[in-house]
Design an enzyme around this catalytic site. Structure first.
Site, PDB file in Angstrom:
ATOM      1  CG  LEU A 123      -2.108  -0.739   1.439  1.00 50.13           C
ATOM      2  CD1 LEU A 123      -2.711  -0.412   2.791  1.00 50.13           C
ATOM      3  CD2 LEU A 123      -3.089  -0.391   0.337  1.00 50.13           C
TER       4      LEU A 123
ATOM      5  CG  ASP B  73       5.213  13.784   5.813  1.00 47.57           C
ATOM      6  OD1 ASP B  73       5.155  14.574   4.852  1.00 47.57           O
ATOM      7  OD2 ASP B  73       5.650  12.626   5.715  1.00 47.57           O
TER       8      ASP B  73
ATOM      9  N   GLY C  82       3.732   0.701   3.553  1.00 49.73           N
ATOM     10  CA  GLY C  82       2.434   0.269   4.035  1.00 49.73           C
ATOM     11  C   GLY C  82       1.996  -1.043   3.407  1.00 49.73           C
ATOM     12  CG  PHE C  83       3.077  -4.255   3.660  1.00 46.80           C
ATOM     13  CD1 PHE C  83       3.356  -4.897   2.465  1.00 46.80           C
ATOM     14  CD2 PHE C  83       4.061  -3.526   4.285  1.00 46.80           C
ATOM     15  CE1 PHE C  83       4.624  -4.830   1.931  1.00 46.80           C
ATOM     16  CE2 PHE C  83       5.330  -3.463   3.757  1.00 46.80           C
ATOM     17  CZ  PHE C  83       5.627  -4.112   2.569  1.00 46.80           C
ATOM     18  N   GLY C  84      -1.413  -3.940   3.300  1.00 49.75           N
ATOM     19  CA  GLY C  84      -2.770  -4.227   3.709  1.00 49.75           C
ATOM     20  C   GLY C  84      -3.621  -4.578   2.500  1.00 49.75           C
ATOM     21  N   PRO C  85      -4.765  -5.174   2.632  1.00 43.23           N
ATOM     22  CG  PRO C  85      -6.807  -6.230   2.282  1.00 43.23           C
ATOM     23  CD  PRO C  85      -5.702  -5.536   1.567  1.00 43.23           C
TER      24      PRO C  85
ATOM     25  CE  LYS D 114       3.938   4.897   7.161  1.00 44.42           C
ATOM     26  NZ  LYS D 114       3.517   5.570   5.942  1.00 44.42           N
TER      27      LYS D 114
END
Ligand SMILES: *[C@@H]1O[C@H](CO)[C@@H](O)[C@H](O)[C@H]1NC(C)=O
Ligand SMILES: *[C@@H]1O[C@H](CO)[C@@H](O)[C@H](O)[C@H]1NC(C)=O
Ligand SMILES: *[C@@H]1O[C@H](CO)[C@@H](O)[C@H](O)[C@H]1NC(C)=O
Ligand SMILES: *[C@@H]1O[C@H](CO)[C@@H](O)[C@H](O)[C@H]1NC(C)=O
Ligand SMILES: *[C@@H]1O[C@H](CO)[C@@H](O)[C@H](O)[C@H]1NC(C)=O
Ligand SMILES: *[C@@H]1O[C@H](CO)[C@@H](O)[C@H](O)[C@H]1NC(C)=O
Length: 822
Positions: free
Chosen positions: A514, A630, A518-521, A533
């Protein structure tokens, strides 16, 4: 003729009935001696905004006489006459009688409540009572428009309306103050009250019983020392008048196009809100106390509270804990003492900046002195004077405020803080501030850094303390921060093991990626969908510190912040576990030709409002006062209903180095969203977030990225382009062309205008998030926007090559970090 009569009689009858109705029922704002107002009848102010009558709050038979907003659907009572003595049936009446007394009578004409009548006021043979457009109920002589015999504004309940003058009449000894209701269903006087306390120098305080609960601080000529700076809010005004006979404070919105109240709730919370026609509800834009640093004297004498650190309490620079052992138990009430004792004649003064001035009850002042140098001379001469500050910071500044005794209730302010000059032994290292000698304001940036931080020594001490405490507690693995003794019992944050996460994310398989880190779902065994994250390995934090930090962040809950479910830390891997957002991040929608069509104008406007509210919460309403640092489209996640959720909001705090400094050596941010003062000088404040927010607004409206935006006919970036269209009065052209339905142009223009106000070059010109929320939600006049910062692409490169910084940029959209060489 017959034809005419057939039709005209019913018509005339209707007119006649309407006439009667307007004469005898709703349309009057006045009571005379000959006409009483009975239960069921009301007075309405001539502008139709306020209404006075009888009401009940619960199913109990208690009936009250009060004033409320006439035409809004949420019952909002701004004043209650007989708050302590309710009527017990519906047979009451409100009367006015000579010589000018307003009274509530019961069924047998017994007086249940009456307005105070002071002998000193002129008596009236023919008094009337009138509900004014301001919401003030007054009693006056029918023929005299200038003198009121009595007014409800002198006896407010829990609500501060514009025009109410809080404070003291020294001649009569009468105080006008705000007091909370006992509960939502009982308007009688509750525990909390809010006062202008004139002891020493006037300051605004919130009391529980007779004890200080929260102190907004002494008046500084512009506002209360600890109050947010509202000078950029064009419609909001605050003022204090001091004469020999009285001290009076007023606040409120100028002009009545917007309904606006300040109220003290039964739980002691002070809330400012405005009515929002669109959502048909009150929108809160400030509430106090906002965090634990607002608890009066939390850190004891000479302590300094900083909501951005954990624990929040530290000693002022060059002071040490009076009793280190009790500090170790998170009991700071003993406070701190000087390292070296004072010896009057030889002492010097050191400057402490960006703070809320301490309790002013033990102060004296001198309004005539013009310069700080003169204040210092006076303070030095008086051995009981332990500190001084500028009395009136308005304009060039004038007058002196002298402190005696302990300095209590100092907090670090994220913005709009003040300077305090504290007496120190000559042997104490550190220069006498340059400001003392010349009365000027030289070297401002430098002094902010030195003084807003509590001393490095104390920080180190606190860190050691942390390690010590955690070391001792690790055995049973409970997490008890030093954050605040009162928060210890709050929920723990789950710890996820690395195998659990690996399993859930299929070993961080690429198909689940992601964006950046980031990774998901991911799917937990219990079926919950998560996003993970991975944090950069550059973090030098230990697991316990991380855990503590993440715990604090996890306690922040707001509809517009992504929820943190837990964390995972093993070896080099540090990860945060979030709730999974099916619509991913805003950039993936907004900057995609196809998907952007799904975001119609109303959704976009709702997203802008949602982000504004989330950011306001971080800046002001949460306990931690977080500056995001950020904010960008890829950090805004969208849930299934397209409700925006700000993510990564704790990371700047966890990983950005020392948050007590207003200036940082490590600049963390993203090109295109960074404000000039932050990118160039590393200076950050809530106003640098406001800048990033402004960029986001313009991106959401236009569907274009700021960075990389190019048009053939000029080399402006999106900000420059928006500004140019705004100056040409053709802001509408900025709107994403893929939005072709009909919509509310006023709203579009308002959003662009607010966006441009946020990206103005000077941080001082940018509105605070509370003003932003207000300006987005209400049809108020907006100030003219000034030129934005960073409005050409070229600007940025020039600025970087001329600075000594050494940026490392790997990708347009990736967060960049570099070390300032200063
Ligand atoms: C209430 O009514 C008055 C008079 O009709 C109007 O001017 C005002 O805008 C209304 N206020 C609200 C909140 O609807
Ligand atoms: C006031 O009392 C009436 C009758 O007892 C009840 O129906 C009504 O709900 C009450 N109002 C409120 C706000 O509770
Ligand atoms: C109360 O006073 C009004 C007006 O003076 C009068 O008409 C009424 O009869 C009185 N009621 C009682 C119960 O005395
Ligand atoms: C009306 O008020 C008077 C004076 O407070 C009181 O003595 C009397 O009992 C009340 N009557 C009723 C019916 O409540
Ligand atoms: C503060 O200074 C300003 C500008 O000199 C002046 O207008 C104002 O009246 C002063 N306020 C107080 C409270 O002394
Ligand atoms: C005010 O300061 C003086 C001088 O240090 C001290 O003697 C006195 O007790 C203080 N008064 C209060 C109310 O704190």
């Amino acid at each position: 003729m017959d034809e005419f009569h057939k039709h005209s009689s019913p018509f005339l009858l209707v007119v006649y009935l309407l006439l009667i109705r307007s004469l005898f029922s709703t349309a009057t704002d006045t009571i005379t001696t000959s006409a009483r107002i009975r239960d069921g009848e009301t007075l309405v102010s001539s502008n139709g905004v306020f209404e006075l009558g009888f009401f009940n709050l619960t199913n109990s038979p208690n009936r009250y006489v009060g004033i409320w907003y006439s035409n809004i659907t949420v019952p909002t009572y701004v004043w209650v006459a007989n708050r302590e003595s309710p009527l017990t049936d519906r047979n009451g009446a409100l009367t006015v009688t000579a010589p000018g007394v307003l009274a509530i009578l019961n069924r047998t004409n017994g007086t249940v409540w009456s307005s105070a009548f002071t002998e000193a006021t002129t008596q009236s043979p023919n008094p009337i009572a009138r509900l004014l457009d301001s919401g003030n109920l007054i009693v006056k002589d029918a023929g005299d428009d200038d003198n009121f015999l009595w007014q409800s504004f002198d006896y407010p309940c829990d609500t501060l309306l514009a025009g109410i003058r809080l404070g003291w009449n020294y001649v009569t000894g009468v105080e006008t103050y705000i007091s909370s209701w006992k509960s939502d269903g009982d308007p009688s006087k509750g525990e909390y009250s809010s006062h202008v306390d004139p002891t020493g120098y006037p300051q605004m305080v919130l009391k529980k019983g007779s004890a200080f609960q929260y102190r907004i601080g002494p008046w500084n000529g512009l506002r209360w020392s600890g109050a947010p700076d509202t000078s950029n809010d064009p419609t909001y005004s605050v003022s204090l008048q001091m004469t020999r006979d009285e001290v009076r404070y007023t606040e409120g919105r100028v002009g009545d196009s917007v309904l606006s109240i300040s109220r003290l709730n039964p739980n002691g919370e002070g809330v400012r809100s405005t009515w929002n026609d669109r959502t048909n509800s009150w929108t809160t834009y400030t509430n106090v106390p906002a965090d634990n640093c607002d608890s009066y004297g939390l850190c004891g004498p000479h302590g300094s509270c900083n909501a951005g650190t954990s624990p929040s309490c530290g000693c002022l620079d060059r002071f040490v804990a009076r009793d280190p052992e009790s500090w170790g138990r998170a009991d700071w009430s003993d406070g701190c003492v000087r390292r070296i004792a004072l010896s009057c004649g030889t002492d010097k003064f050191l400057k402490y900046s960006a703070i809320k001035l301490p309790d002013a009850r033990n102060t004296t002042y001198n309004v005539e002195r013009r310069s700080l140098a003169e204040c210092q001379l006076d303070c030095a001469r008086d051995c009981s004077c332990v500190a001084y500050a500028q009395l009136n910071i308005s304009g060039a500044g004038s007058g002196c405020l002298f402190y005696h005794g302990d300095l209590i209730d100092i907090r670090v302010m994220a913005s709009a803080g003040q300077d305090l000059y504290i007496r120190m032994a000559a042997a104490e290292p550190g220069d006498v501030s340059s400001t003392n000698r010349n009365g000027g304001n030289r070297g401002r940036k430098r002094t902010i850094v030195i003084a807003s931080a509590t001393s490095v020594a104390v920080m180190v001490f606190m860190c050691l303390l942390f390690v010590y405490v955690y070391g001792r507690r690790r055995k049973n693995d409970t997490i008890v921060g030093l954050f605040s003794a009162t928060h210890v019992k709050e929920a723990e944050l789950p710890f996820f093991s690395l195998p659990t996460i690996l399993k859930a994310t299929d070993n961080f398989s690429n198909k689940n990626k992601l964006g950046e880190g980031g990774f998901g779902p991911g799917l937990l065994e219990d079926g919950q969908e998560i996003a993970v994250k991975r944090l950069s390995k550059t973090s030098r934090q230990g697991v316990n510190e991380l855990r503590n930090e993440v715990m604090l962040i996890a306690k922040l809950q707001h509809r517009n912040l992504v929820r943190t479910l837990g964390f995972c830390a093993q070896g080099e891997e540090h990860m945060l576990i979030y709730e999974y957002m099916p619509n991913h991040s805003l950039d993936l929608m907004l900057f995609d030709q196809e998907k952007s069509r799904l975001l119609d104008w109303q959704k976009r406007f709702d997203i802008i409002n949602g982000i504004a509210k989330g950011l306001l919460y971080l800046h002001q309403d949460s306990r931690l006062r977080i500056i995001h640092r950020d904010l960008k489209a890829s950090n805004i996640l969208l849930d299934a209903d397209m409700i925006p959720k700000i993510s990564d909001f704790g990371l700047a705090r966890s990983f950005g180095g020392n948050q007590t400094e207003a200036q940082t050596r490590r600049v963390v941010g993203t090109y295109g969203y960074m404000s000039p003062e932050y990118a160039i000088d590393g200076l950050f404040s809530v106003k640098s977030d406001v800048f990033s927010f402004g960029v986001l607004v313009l991106e959401i409206v236009s569907g274009n990225r700021n960075r990389g935006f190019l048009l053939k006919d000029h080399n402006l970036n999106l900000l420059g382009h928006a500004w140019r269209l705004y100056m040409e009065d053709s802001s509408r052209k900025l709107l994403d062309p893929c939005l072709d339905e009909a919509f509310n142009w006023g709203q579009v223009e308002r959003a662009i205008h607010v966006g441009l106000l946020c990206v103005q070059n000077s941080p001082d010109d940018r509105p605070s998030m509370s003003s932003v929320v207000f300006m987005l939600g209400n049809e108020v006049a907006l100030p003219q926007a000034k030129q934005p910062g960073f409005f050409t692409e070229r600007d940025i490169s020039i600025d970087h090559s001329s600075s000594s910084s050494n940026p490392t940029v790997t990708h347009n959209e990736i967060t960049i970090t570099w070390t300032q060489g200063r």
